[in-house]
Structures are given as structure tokens and as C-alpha cells.
Motif scaffolding. Structure first.
Motif, PDB file in Angstrom:
ATOM      1  N   ASN A 148      23.133   4.861 -32.877  1.00 40.22           N
ATOM      2  CA  ASN A 148      22.960   5.820 -31.788  1.00 40.22           C
ATOM      3  C   ASN A 148      22.391   7.158 -32.265  1.00 40.22           C
ATOM      4  N   ILE A 149      22.006   7.248 -33.525  1.00 38.10           N
ATOM      5  CA  ILE A 149      21.384   8.472 -34.044  1.00 38.10           C
ATOM      6  C   ILE A 149      19.945   8.130 -34.407  1.00 38.10           C
ATOM      7  N   PRO A 150      19.014   8.363 -33.502  1.00 44.32           N
ATOM      8  CA  PRO A 150      17.641   7.928 -33.749  1.00 44.32           C
ATOM      9  C   PRO A 150      16.962   8.756 -34.830  1.00 44.32           C
ATOM     10  N   ALA A 151      16.038   8.146 -35.503  1.00 47.05           N
ATOM     11  CA  ALA A 151      15.329   8.810 -36.592  1.00 47.05           C
ATOM     12  C   ALA A 151      14.520  10.013 -36.103  1.00 47.05           C
ATOM     13  N   VAL A 152      14.052   9.963 -34.855  1.00 42.62           N
ATOM     14  CA  VAL A 152      13.199  11.037 -34.344  1.00 42.62           C
ATOM     15  C   VAL A 152      13.936  12.377 -34.333  1.00 42.62           C
ATOM     16  N   SER A 153      15.258  12.317 -34.301  1.00 42.05           N
ATOM     17  CA  SER A 153      16.017  13.559 -34.201  1.00 42.05           C
ATOM     18  C   SER A 153      16.379  14.133 -35.559  1.00 42.05           C
ATOM     19  N   ILE A 154      16.019  13.448 -36.619  1.00 40.73           N
ATOM     20  CA  ILE A 154      16.516  13.807 -37.944  1.00 40.73           C
ATOM     21  C   ILE A 154      15.450  14.552 -38.747  1.00 40.73           C
ATOM     22  N   GLU A 155      15.799  15.720 -39.185  1.00 39.89           N
ATOM     23  CA  GLU A 155      14.941  16.465 -40.100  1.00 39.89           C
ATOM     24  C   GLU A 155      15.211  15.981 -41.526  1.00 39.89           C
ATOM     25  N   ARG A 156      16.435  15.809 -41.841  1.00 38.77           N
ATOM     26  CA  ARG A 156      16.813  15.209 -43.109  1.00 38.77           C
ATOM     27  C   ARG A 156      18.261  14.740 -43.020  1.00 38.77           C
ATOM     28  N   ALA A 157      18.602  13.794 -43.884  1.00 35.60           N
ATOM     29  CA  ALA A 157      19.979  13.286 -43.956  1.00 35.60           C
ATOM     30  C   ALA A 157      20.499  13.586 -45.346  1.00 35.60           C
ATOM     31  N   GLU A 158      21.637  14.213 -45.395  1.00 37.89           N
ATOM     32  CA  GLU A 158      22.226  14.608 -46.678  1.00 37.89           C
ATOM     33  C   GLU A 158      23.477  13.768 -46.921  1.00 37.89           C
ATOM     34  N   VAL A 159      23.516  13.145 -48.079  1.00 33.26           N
ATOM     35  CA  VAL A 159      24.643  12.287 -48.413  1.00 33.26           C
ATOM     36  C   VAL A 159      25.357  12.899 -49.612  1.00 33.26           C
ATOM     37  N   LEU A 160      26.546  13.354 -49.367  1.00 31.23           N
ATOM     38  CA  LEU A 160      27.371  13.986 -50.396  1.00 31.23           C
ATOM     39  C   LEU A 160      28.486  13.017 -50.713  1.00 31.23           C
ATOM     40  N   ARG A 161      28.521  12.505 -51.936  1.00 35.28           N
ATOM     41  CA  ARG A 161      29.446  11.433 -52.234  1.00 35.28           C
ATOM     42  C   ARG A 161      30.691  11.906 -52.960  1.00 35.28           C
ATOM     43  N   SER A 176      23.434  21.540 -47.678  1.00 37.69           N
ATOM     44  CA  SER A 176      22.129  21.499 -48.329  1.00 37.69           C
ATOM     45  C   SER A 176      22.072  22.257 -49.638  1.00 37.69           C
ATOM     46  N   ARG A 177      22.661  23.415 -49.661  1.00 41.16           N
ATOM     47  CA  ARG A 177      22.443  24.254 -50.828  1.00 41.16           C
ATOM     48  C   ARG A 177      23.455  23.916 -51.897  1.00 41.16           C
ATOM     49  N   ALA A 178      23.468  22.689 -52.268  1.00 41.92           N
ATOM     50  CA  ALA A 178      24.575  22.251 -53.107  1.00 41.92           C
ATOM     51  C   ALA A 178      24.142  21.989 -54.533  1.00 41.92           C
ATOM     52  N   ALA A 179      23.047  22.623 -54.964  1.00 39.07           N
ATOM     53  CA  ALA A 179      22.603  22.384 -56.333  1.00 39.07           C
ATOM     54  C   ALA A 179      23.677  22.771 -57.320  1.00 39.07           C
ATOM     55  N   GLU A 180      24.375  23.868 -57.011  1.00 45.25           N
ATOM     56  CA  GLU A 180      25.447  24.251 -57.900  1.00 45.25           C
ATOM     57  C   GLU A 180      26.737  23.534 -57.575  1.00 45.25           C
ATOM     58  N   SER A 181      26.702  22.688 -56.584  1.00 45.79           N
ATOM     59  CA  SER A 181      27.909  21.955 -56.259  1.00 45.79           C
ATOM     60  C   SER A 181      28.098  20.827 -57.259  1.00 45.79           C
ATOM     61  N   PRO A 182      29.344  20.615 -57.674  1.00 47.00           N
ATOM     62  CA  PRO A 182      29.588  19.515 -58.598  1.00 47.00           C
ATOM     63  C   PRO A 182      29.603  18.151 -57.921  1.00 47.00           C
ATOM     64  N   GLN A 183      29.347  18.101 -56.643  1.00 50.45           N
ATOM     65  CA  GLN A 183      29.385  16.835 -55.927  1.00 50.45           C
ATOM     66  C   GLN A 183      27.972  16.278 -55.824  1.00 50.45           C
ATOM     67  N   PRO A 184      27.813  14.977 -56.120  1.00 53.08           N
ATOM     68  CA  PRO A 184      26.458  14.411 -56.092  1.00 53.08           C
ATOM     69  C   PRO A 184      25.890  14.399 -54.673  1.00 53.08           C
ATOM     70  N   LEU A 185      24.669  14.819 -54.566  1.00 55.65           N
ATOM     71  CA  LEU A 185      24.017  14.959 -53.270  1.00 55.65           C
ATOM     72  C   LEU A 185      22.667  14.269 -53.306  1.00 55.65           C
ATOM     73  N   THR A 186      22.392  13.485 -52.305  1.00 54.71           N
ATOM     74  CA  THR A 186      21.075  12.907 -52.113  1.00 54.71           C
ATOM     75  C   THR A 186      20.560  13.348 -50.755  1.00 54.71           C
ATOM     76  N   VAL A 187      19.349  13.797 -50.712  1.00 56.54           N
ATOM     77  CA  VAL A 187      18.753  14.245 -49.462  1.00 56.54           C
ATOM     78  C   VAL A 187      17.612  13.299 -49.105  1.00 56.54           C
ATOM     79  N   ILE A 188      17.657  12.761 -47.943  1.00 57.52           N
ATOM     80  CA  ILE A 188      16.604  11.884 -47.432  1.00 57.52           C
ATOM     81  C   ILE A 188      15.791  12.708 -46.449  1.00 57.52           C
ATOM     82  N   THR A 189      14.585  13.036 -46.844  1.00 55.40           N
ATOM     83  CA  THR A 189      13.785  13.967 -46.069  1.00 55.40           C
ATOM     84  C   THR A 189      13.147  13.290 -44.870  1.00 55.40           C
ATOM     85  N   ARG A 190      12.594  14.129 -44.021  1.00 57.43           N
ATOM     86  CA  ARG A 190      11.936  13.610 -42.833  1.00 57.43           C
ATOM     87  C   ARG A 190      10.733  12.741 -43.218  1.00 57.43           C
TER      88      ARG A 190
END
Lengths: 659, 357
Positions: A125-138, A45-59
Motif C-alpha cells: 500500500n506504499i506505492p513507489a511514486v510517493s517515495i523519494e528514498r527509503a532508509e533502512v536502519l538495522r 538520514s543524517r546518520a553517518a555518525e550514527s553507529p547503526q548501519p544504514l542503507t538508503v535506497i534512492t529515488r
């Protein structure tokens, strides 16, 4: 629609390591892709200073999409292509930047979730109800996340943070086309130094959707059969914070799914028309962390048991009887992460992890071990520092990492480096980033040992990637990001036909994947409208041998263009009207890029109306939606028809209270 | 006088020559013109991709048509994984393993005459047409053989045989079925045997063994013998051979080992067998008492292995299929009896069985 790109997400995240706004020293915490001093349970999550592109899909975004599962939500991140083998009950895997499903790391709360057996995750098999957010680091980052991280990393964050003394109770029920019904509920308690959350979800669908099928010279409307899906999911977690610097917890989740597993629909026959898949999965995690201003340490442990039962009464194999196979796997892991703040400008981290997998399975190749096992261990170093005076006035971070791995069943010790930097242009919200990394993937048990397909001599895949991009926030409610990327993979594990009917896993290909990603997310019109749009151009080609007829041709199921948009307008404070549009360009079903193998492009449109109101202390919501409004006949995977127009109504209620 | 007679003869013959040529015009699918003879190559396609095709080759005009079934029948495709073809009385019968059908069409025009629809899960493999009212197709997944009427395309009966039946042959009133077990992948009853069935009763009257994984069973009239080709077995890929049997006693008379055998074809007039092996195409002189397999066509450079073989009945030309990588279009090499390469045909994916008419 609340999708976050790194800067926006970071602003929220860095307010407090323990979820309480306004506390803690945040301005001088330097983060790395691997470990964050503040909240080491979530290395992404705390990847603002990370050089890797990150997209966060919030709840909130997941709820706005009314996603059934993680696959529904992940489609709205740049670089993501969700491969679906049919309706709700069909397998759902994710391809990042043209990679295979096995070439991404999937984490749950920062710990590895995917299995050594398949190497891929079925997101149905990963239901949406269990997800606070999904982080995609590409992009590849084995140095940060270990084996498989060639295409990127997906982190499913389940842990939510509520202020102490809070309670949140939610429940939802929906019904829709093809006999689909879903019930879900959640309970989140934060009391003193303890936080507990429970979520459950029951989903059932008949899956009997109609589709057009041309056979024997006639096109008729027929119904997909044996495509039902029944899934019961439950999760419980408990976290304690005896001190502000101590954090410990345990979580347990499991699902039981029973589904039909129909194969491709060919002329005159629906393959595997009566095949069934019964799966029980139990996954437990425990973690503890301690931190101070100068250092942090975290230990995670996981245990997993998965029992899969596959039957196909119409297929005889092995002992001459119809297929009736069990797969029973045990997995466990332990990882330790240490992070030290060296000075005002730098941090240094070291981590070590080990994973152990044991598979008891039917239908393994004759040369396979009777009980395949793998012990995997890795050691990594990472550092991040601010060069300071190199670019005066420019906030700059340089990140470097190095990792070595050992596998008990592979004769290789992959070394994976990564190096990158980010620069915040002064007086702007534009952050530039660039990186390069080497990554690898160890072959899965299926690729090594599965009957008549496995190849025990497979070598790990190796890849090098380069990435450059930028994020920009024109205003506080809008974020834009773009990335250019290039990945080259050697010893790419490919399914190679040995005859007209049997295939084998081989290290054959050298693959080049390059492209461009663009994402926009935020609110406009004074917050009345929200929009998320992502476009990805990816060209993934085989560059193994210039004399080969496959040279420079597209790999199967790698669409060049992907566009996903979701927008909504709040007409009244309690009513939102939304629209979703997506486009997937043509893709080839087989190597060689031949016209007969080209699947046509398709566009899908959906609409929804959401009404929310408060009744006393409850928030009530009613949502009606229509998906694939124009009843488009399409296939993501050749000969696996997808559902046409469908409808769904959801009723939900949430109570959030505090002492 | 002779010259004038000669001129008369030429003038008389010219129309005949011209008409003869017209009969063998290039086939234009869908227009009604026909070819009196030709070659149909069944391209298996890629399993479960529903992309099997037919390649039609007219040797007289040297014309080749890809995806011929679709050309001749607009809007119709032949189906998934074509496995075998039999030509009888001007009709072709093509076994579609994935689609569970036997597609039937007129040889001269390619026009579809319909199909035999087999029960779901049959997985048909090979076909033999006995006469106008009786034909047999083996069903590898149900351990049965289906008898159908090739004229009415209706199913007559189902006969239980052994595990994973493949080759079917009728000699007199006896049905022989090769129970292959799929090379060991699918063991079961009557493993690795040849079922001998009395067609009057549909019952087994004998069971004999000619080696593991028997796949092809043929009768060669010129030698008066039955031949069984055994393919390699799982997982060792060993044990392939061509076996010669006495049709009266079913006793093994001769056997020739051919490493990596995949397919077999026979030249009746030359009493010759051609066997696809791992090093190329082998020829066995069946008329010689001391015959040994001799390499007839070695693998060309860049070829991983031959996939199929067929012999044109009227002139003994040998057609050798090369599936290349089983994904891209294959090739069919045409050789004369003397081993001279005549031409190379481009085909569809995985060229397998060949039918001549």
C-alpha cells in the motif's frame, strides 16, 4: 543504480539543510540517530555518525528497479527479507535481521506510520511514486525510535527538495502480465518559500497467474483466482520556509484498495477462495521546526483513520453468518524534539511523544474490551559527542540514548538504552562502528484481542542487540558496507497452537538472531555500469528451553541466506540494459525445523531494457522488463503460490524546469 | 503310537503355522503383500499446511509406518486436516476437512480407491458408513450432511441439519446428527441439538437436546443405548459431559460430567466408555447402575493433555492420542483393558481418529 551507504548519502545531505547546495555550515554539525539539527524532519538520514548501519535506497534506484511499491525496493537492502503472500495483491511485510514484521518501526518522513492494531505494515500500500528514498536502519533502537524497533527502522521519505523556482512534472503508465496496469503522476513545485508536491497512483491487476499444483497424484497448471488488486493512492504536501531557520508543513495521503484475499492452496481446496479485503486509509501529518546554529526544535502531529472491511462468504464464525467484519481505527500522535549544541564537541537532545489508538472492530475475543484503546507516551534523552583527544587524528563520535515508555494497557514501563561509537580511520574512507542497545515491543491489538487468538495478558518483548561493522568507499562512486550483528529477544510473542486448528499468541520464546550483512553499491567502468548487491546471512533460532525439541531450531520463515543483486550497463547514453538476480535459501514453514516443513530455496532472474531520451524539454523513457525469466515455481510462504514469468512495459515522461 | 501320532500332528501343523505367519507379514507398501489386520491413525496435521498423514501400525509384527498413505500410493498425499476415519467392509474412509474430500483406500494394502469430492466450502468433519450403498458425512460449514455411495463414491443427496454438524449416526432408518455450533463459535439454526432425520424423506422428525456443543454421537450395541459427548463451550470451556439416551424415546437416562472432554470411545464387549478429559483418560462402566467416571490413565509428566481415544474391537486395547504441541510428531499410547501400558507409538502431527480392521 544508486544505493547509498551512510558516508555517500551524508555527503549529499549535509550540503544544505534546506536542499540548496553549497550553503550552510555543515562541517561542525554533530548528529544523533534521533534528531538532526539541520533537518529535524528526518531523523534517520543524517546518520553517518550514527553507529547503526544504514542503507538508503534512492529515488533513482527505485525508478531503475521500476518498483511497484516499497516492498519491491526494500528487498535490495542488506538484512531485509520481504515476505510475500502471493502476487501484487498479496500482503507484503518486511523482516529485518530475522525479526517478525511487527518488530520493526516504519516511519513516513520521520513520523510513525504503523498501527497499534496490527503492529506491522503492508508495504503493497506504499506505492513507489510517493517515495523519494527509503532508509533502512538495522538493529534494535527503541531509545531512538520507540516501541517496536527491535529489528530496525524503515523510514519512507516522501519529501523532495527542489531549488526554489523549480517545477517537476512526471507521468508514467505501464501494462503487464496478468492484466496489470498502472498509472502514476507527480507534480512538484518549489516557489520562493513554498514547496508543494502531489502524487497519485492507480494500480489494477487481475492477479490470475498460473502455477503448477500437485494434487491427487497429478500436477496440473492452474490459475490463481480471487487474487486481483485495485489500489488508488494520492498524496499532497505543502511546505513553507518563511525564514531559513523556520520550516513548517502539512501532508496528507490516502489510499483505497480492494483486493481478493485468497488463502493457502491445499490439495482439493483453495482456502478463502472468495474472501475480499476493502481498505480505506487516510493519514495526515503536520510539522514545524525552528533551528539555529545552537539548537533546534521540532513538533510533529499525525492523525489517521483506517477502515478495513473483510468478508469471506465461505467461512461462518461468530454469529453463524458468513464472515463480514469491519475494523475502524482512529490514531493520533504528537511528538516534540529538542536538540542543543552544547559545545564544539557535543549535542544533547530530549524528545517526548504520545500516541493514541482507538479500535472499533468485529471479531474480538470475548475477554477483549469492547473498544480497545491505547495511550502510549515516551520520553527520551540522547547525546552525541566527539571525545576529541582520545584518538588523536581519528574522527570519533560516541552516541548514547535512553528512553522510557508508558502504555495505558500494559503493566510495564520499559526502559531502553543504547550506546555506540563510530570511528573514521585517518586518511581513509573507512568508518568503523559498534553499538549495543536494549529495545522492546508492546503487543499489538491483534495479538491481545483478536478472536480466538488474542491474549490480553501478553508482556512486551524485550531484546538486546550488539552490532559492529564498517563502511568503505574505495572511490567516490562505490560504497561497501558490512555488519556483524547479534540480537537476543525474550518474551518473544509467538503463535502457539492450542489445538490442531486454533492458535494463540503467547510470550513463549527466547530467540537468538545473529548474522552478517554485506552490501556493495555504486558505479564502475567510468560510470558505464552500476551494481548493487547485498548478501545477508541470518540464523534465527529458538533458545527458550534446552530440553525442548525446538531448542536451537530455526524460527519459521527465516531464511539463512539472502542474496539480491541488480546490475546495469549503459550501452549507449540513452540505453541501459539491466539484470536482477536474487536467491533465497530454504526456510521452515513451522517451528521445529523438520524436513517435511522445509520450503525449497529459489532463485529469480529478471532483465530489463531502458531507453531514455529528451524531446524538447521533456525526458521520455520506455522500459521493457521480464521478471522471473525462467518461470520458477516458488512460494515465499507455504501454499501461497507466486507468479511465474511476467512482462511489463512502462512509458514515462518527466518535465523539470526552473525559472 | 502316541508319539508317532504326535509327530504326524506337528508335521501336519507346521505348514499351516507357516502359512498363517506369512499372511501377517510386514506390510511393504507398493509390493502387494498385505496385512490382514492393522491400525490406521489419522494424523490431522497442522491446519492449512496440507500435511495430514496416516500412521499404520501392525500389532502382530509390531511394525509402524509413518506417512503410510504416501508410501502405499507414490505421488499421492492424503490432503489437509484429516478429521475422522471409518472402516467398513475392508475399506477405510478418511474425512479430509481442509481438502473437502473423503479419501477411500483398501485396508490391507493402503491402495487408494479414489475419493468423494465434496462441494467447496463444506468443511467435512465426521463420517458414518451405513451399508454398501449409503454413507454420511457431516459438513460443518454448510450445516448439511452429505449422503454418498461408499462403493461408487458418488454423492446421492444433501440434507439440511443444524449449526456446525459433527457426529453422524444411523440407527435403523433414522439419521442422528450432532449440531455442535463449534462450541458456541458458530451459532445458528438448531443450536446445540441432535437432529433426528427420517432417511426415507430426508426430513427432520425430531430435535432433542443433550447439552451444549454435542460433537460425538454413538450407538453401543451391548448396552442398546445411544451416547452423546458434549465438549466444552466457548469462552468458558465448561459443560462437557457424556449423555446416555434411550434410542426409542431419546430420553436422557444418565449423564456423566467429565471436565474438558475431548473424545470418547467404547469397548462393546466390556460395556465401557473411555472419555478424554482434562486430567487424563476416564473410564465409565456402562453396565453398572452406579457408574462414575474413574481416572483410568492420568496424564503422564510432561503431557499437556490427551487428544484422542479409540478402542480396538477384538481385544479392548485402548489407544490414547497425545498431540503434544500440535506441530511436532505426536504419540499414541496403547493400554490393555486392565490398565497396563503396552507400548508407545510415534505418530504424525496431532494423532486423532483411529480405524481398526
Amino acid at each position: 543504480m544508486i544505493f547509498c551507504f551512510a558516508p555517500t548519502c551524508l555527503c549529499t545531505a549535509q550540503t544544505n539543510p534546506h536542499g540548496e547546495p553549497g550553503k550552510g555550515d555543515t562541517t561542525r554539525i554533530y548528529t544523533t540517530p534521533q534528531v538532526v539539527v539541520q533537518a529535524a524532519h528526518n531523523p534517520v538520514s543524517r546518520a553517518a555518525e550514527s553507529p547503526q548501519p544504514l542503507t538508503v535506497i534512492t529515488r533513482q534506484a527505485i525508478m531503475t528497479l521500476n518498483a511497484y511499491d516499497a516492498g519491491d525496493a526494500l528487498a535490495y537492502a542488506p538484512g531485509v527479507f520481504v515476505r510475500q503472500y502471493g502476487g501484487l495483491g498479496g500482503l507484503r511485510t518486511v523482516s529485518l535481521r530475522g525479526s517478525s514484521a511487527q518488530q520493526s518501526v516504519v516511519l513516513i518522513d520521520g513520523v510513525r506510520y504503523q498501527s497499534t492494531t496490527e503492529g506491522a505494515v503492508d508495504f503493497s500500500n506504499i506505492p513507489a511514486v510517493s517515495i523519494e528514498r527509503a532508509e533502512v536502519l538495522r538493529g534494535g533502537n527503541a531509545a531512538g525510535f520507540g516501541a517496536n524497533a527491535l529489528g530496525g527502522v524503515i523510514n519512507i521519505v516522501t519529501r523532495r527538495n527542489l531549488p526554489s523556482g523549480s517545477v517537476s512534472v512526471s507521468a508514467a503508465g505501464s501494462g503487464g502480465s496478468f492484466g496489470t496496469e498502472e498509472l502514476s503522476g507527480g507534480l512538484l513545485l518549489a516557489s520562493g518559500k513554498t514547496q508543494a508536491d502531489i502524487s497519485v497512483r492507480y494500480l489494477n491487476t487481475d492477479g490470475d497467474y498460473p502455477f503448477d499444483f500437485n494434487e491427487f497424484g497429478h500436477t496440473s497448471r492452474i490459475t490463481r483466482t480471487n487474487a486481483d488488486f485495485n489500489n488508488l493512492f494520492a498524496r499532497a504536501a505543502l511546505w513553507i520556509k518563511p525564514e531559513s531557520s523556520l520550516d513548517a508543513g502539512a501532508a496528507f495521503q490516502g489510499f483505497h484498495s480492494v483486493r481478493g484475499a485468497p488463502g493457502p492452496a491445499v490439495q482439493g481446496n483453495h482456502e478463502s477462495a472468495r474472501a475480499r479485503l476493502d481498505e480505506l486509509d487516510l493519514f495526515g501529518t503536520g510539522s514545524a521546526s525552528v533551528s539555529s546554529d545552537q539548537w533546534s526544535a521540532r513538533v510533529n502531529a499525525t492523525g489517521r483513520r483506517n477502515i478495513t472491511h473483510y468478508t469471506d462468504p465461505d467461512l461462518r464464525l461468530g454469529n453463524g453468518q458468513s464472515v463480514d467484519n469491519f475494523y475502524n481505527r482512529h490514531e493520533g500522535s504528537l511528538d516534540l524534539r529538542l536538540q542543543k549544541v552544547l559545545d564544539d564537541n557535543a549535542t544533547l537532545g530530549i524528545s517526548g511523544d504520545c500516541y493514541y489508538t482507538v479500535l472499533h472492530g468485529d471479531n474480538l475475543d470475548a475477554g477483549a474490551p469492547a473498544i480497545p484503546k491505547r495511550l502510549q507516551a515516551g520520553l527520551a534523552l540522547n547525546t552525541q559527542w566527539n571525545p576529541g583527544d582520545i584518538l588523536p587524528g581519528w574522527e570519533t563520535f560516541v552516541t548514547a540514548a535512553l528512553r522510557a515508555d508508558y502504555f495505558s494497557d500494559i503493566q510495564a514501563v520499559p526502559i531502553s538504552p543504547s550506546l555506540g561509537f563510530t570511528v573514521l580511520i585517518p586518511s581513509t574512507t573507512v568508518r568503523l562502528r559498534a553499538r549495543a542497545a536494549g529495545s522492546y515491543r508492546a503487543p499489538s491489538f491483534v495479538e491481545k484481542y483478536y478472536f480466538n487468538y488474542g491474549n490480553a495478558g501478553l508482556r512486551p518483548e524485550r531484546s538486546w542487540c550488539a552490532d559492529a561493522g564498517a563502511t568503505w568507499q574505495p572511490d567516490s562512486a562505490l560504497g561497501i558496507e558490512c555488519s556483524f550483528f547479534l540480537t537476543e529477544t525474550r518474551d518473544h510473542i509467538t503463535a502457539v497452537p492450542r489445538s490442531a486448528v486454533s492458535w494463540s499468541a503467547q510470550n513463549t520464546a527466547r530467540v537468538n538472531s545473529h548474522g552478517f550483512e554485506l552490501g556493495i553499491s555504486g558505479r564502475v567502468w567510468s560510470g558505464l555500469a552500476d551494481i548493487t548487491a547485498c548478501y545477508t546471512f541470518t540464523r534465527t533460532v529458538d533458545i527458550s528451553d534446552p530440553s525442548s525439541p525446538w531448542y536451537s531450531t530455526s524460527l519459521p520463515y527465516s531464511p539463512e541466506h539472502l542474496l539480491n543483486t541488480a546490475a546495469g550497463v549503459r550501452l549507449w547514453p540513452s540505453v541501459r540494459i539491466g539484470l536482477t538476480c536474487s536467491f533465497t535459501s530454504g526456510r521452515y514453514a513451522l517451528p521445529g525445523a523438520r524436513t517435511p516443513d522445509l520450503l525449497p530455496p529459489y532463485a529469480l532472474t529478471g532483465a530489463n531494457v531502458d531507453f531514455r531520451t529528451h524531446l524538447a524539454w521533456l525526458e521520455l523513457g520506455i522500459r521493457a522488463q521480464a521478471d522471473n525469466i525462467f518461470n520458477t515455481d516458488y512460494q515465499v510462504i507455504k501454499n501461497y503460490p507466486m507468479p511465474g514469468r511476467s512482462f511489463r512495459v512502462t512509458v514515462s515522461t518527466t518535465y523539470t524546469g526552473s525559472k | 503310537m502316541l508319539r508317532s501320532h504326535f509327530l504326524l500332528i506337528i508335521l501336519f501343523c507346521l505348514p499351516l503355522i507357516w502359512l498363517s505367519a506369512c499372511k501377517d507379514t510386514t506390510v511393504n507398501p507398493g509390493t502387494g503383500t498385505t496385512a490382514t489386520s492393522g491400525v490406521y491413525i489419522v494424523n490431522e496435521g497442522t491446519y492449512k499446511q496440507d500435511n495430514s498423514t496416516l500412521t499404520f501400525f501392525n500389532p502382530k509384527t509390531d511394525s509402524v509406518y509413518q506417512d503410510y498413505f504416501a508410501l502405499a500410493n507414490p505421488g499421492l498425499r492424503i490432503g489437509d486436516t484429516g478429521n475422522d476415519i471409518a472402516v467398513y467392509n475392508g475399506k477405510a474412509y478418511v474425512v479430509m476437512n481442509g481438502s473437502q474430500t473423503v479419501e477411500v483406500f483398501t485396508c490391507t494394502t493402503g491402495k487408494s480407491l479414489g475419493r468423494v469430492v465434496l462441494p467447496a466450502g463444506s468443511s467435512p468433519r465426521q463420517v458414518f458408513v451405513r451399508n454398501d450403498t449409503s454413507a454420511f458425512v457431516s459438513n460443518s460449514n454448510t450445516n448439511t450432511v452429505t449422503e454418498f455411495n461408499p462403493s461408487t463414491l458418488t454423492i446421492k443427496r444433501t440434507i439440511n441439519v443444524g449449526a456446525a454438524p459433527e457426529g453422524v449416526l444411523v440407527v435403523g432408518n433414522t439419521l442422528l446428527v450432532a449440531n455442535s455450533t463449534f462450541g458456541g463459535y458458530q451459532p445458528g439454526p438448531k443450536c446445540d441439538s441432535i437432529s433426528v432425520i427420517d432417511l426415507s424423506t430426508g426430513n427432520h422428525i425430531a430435535l432433542f437436546y443433550a447439552g451444549r456443543n454435542p460433537v460425538f454421537v454413538r450407538y453401543v450395541k451391548s448396552t442398546g443405548r445411544i451416547y452423546v459427548l458434549n465438549l466444552p463451550i466457548y469462552p468458558d470451556s465448561v459443560g462437557s459431559a457424556l449423555t446416555e439416551l434411550n434410542p426409542s424415546t431419546l430420553a436422557i437416562e444418565r449423564q456423566w460430567a467429565v471436565t474438558g472432554a475431548l473424545d470418547v470411545a467404547f469397548d462393546e464387549s466390556a460395556k465401557t466408555a473411555y472419555v478424554v478429559g482434562s486430567r487424563g483418560l476416564f473410564r465409565i462402566d456402562l453396565g453398572s447402575a452406579s457408574a462414575n467416571p474413574a481416572l483410568f490413565v492420568p496424564l503422564p509428566a510432561g503431557t499437556q493433555g490427551f487428544y484422542s481415544v479409540a478402542v480396538r474391537p477384538d481385544n479392548g486395547d485402548v489407544y490414547i492420542g497425545d498431540a503434544r504441541n500440535f506441530i511436532l510428531p505426536g504419540q499414541m499410547f496403547v493400554y490393555s483393558r486392565l490398565g497396563t501400558k503396552l507400548k508407545t507409538l510415534t505418530t504424525g502431527i496431532s494423532p486423532g481418529s483411529v480405524g481398526f480392521y
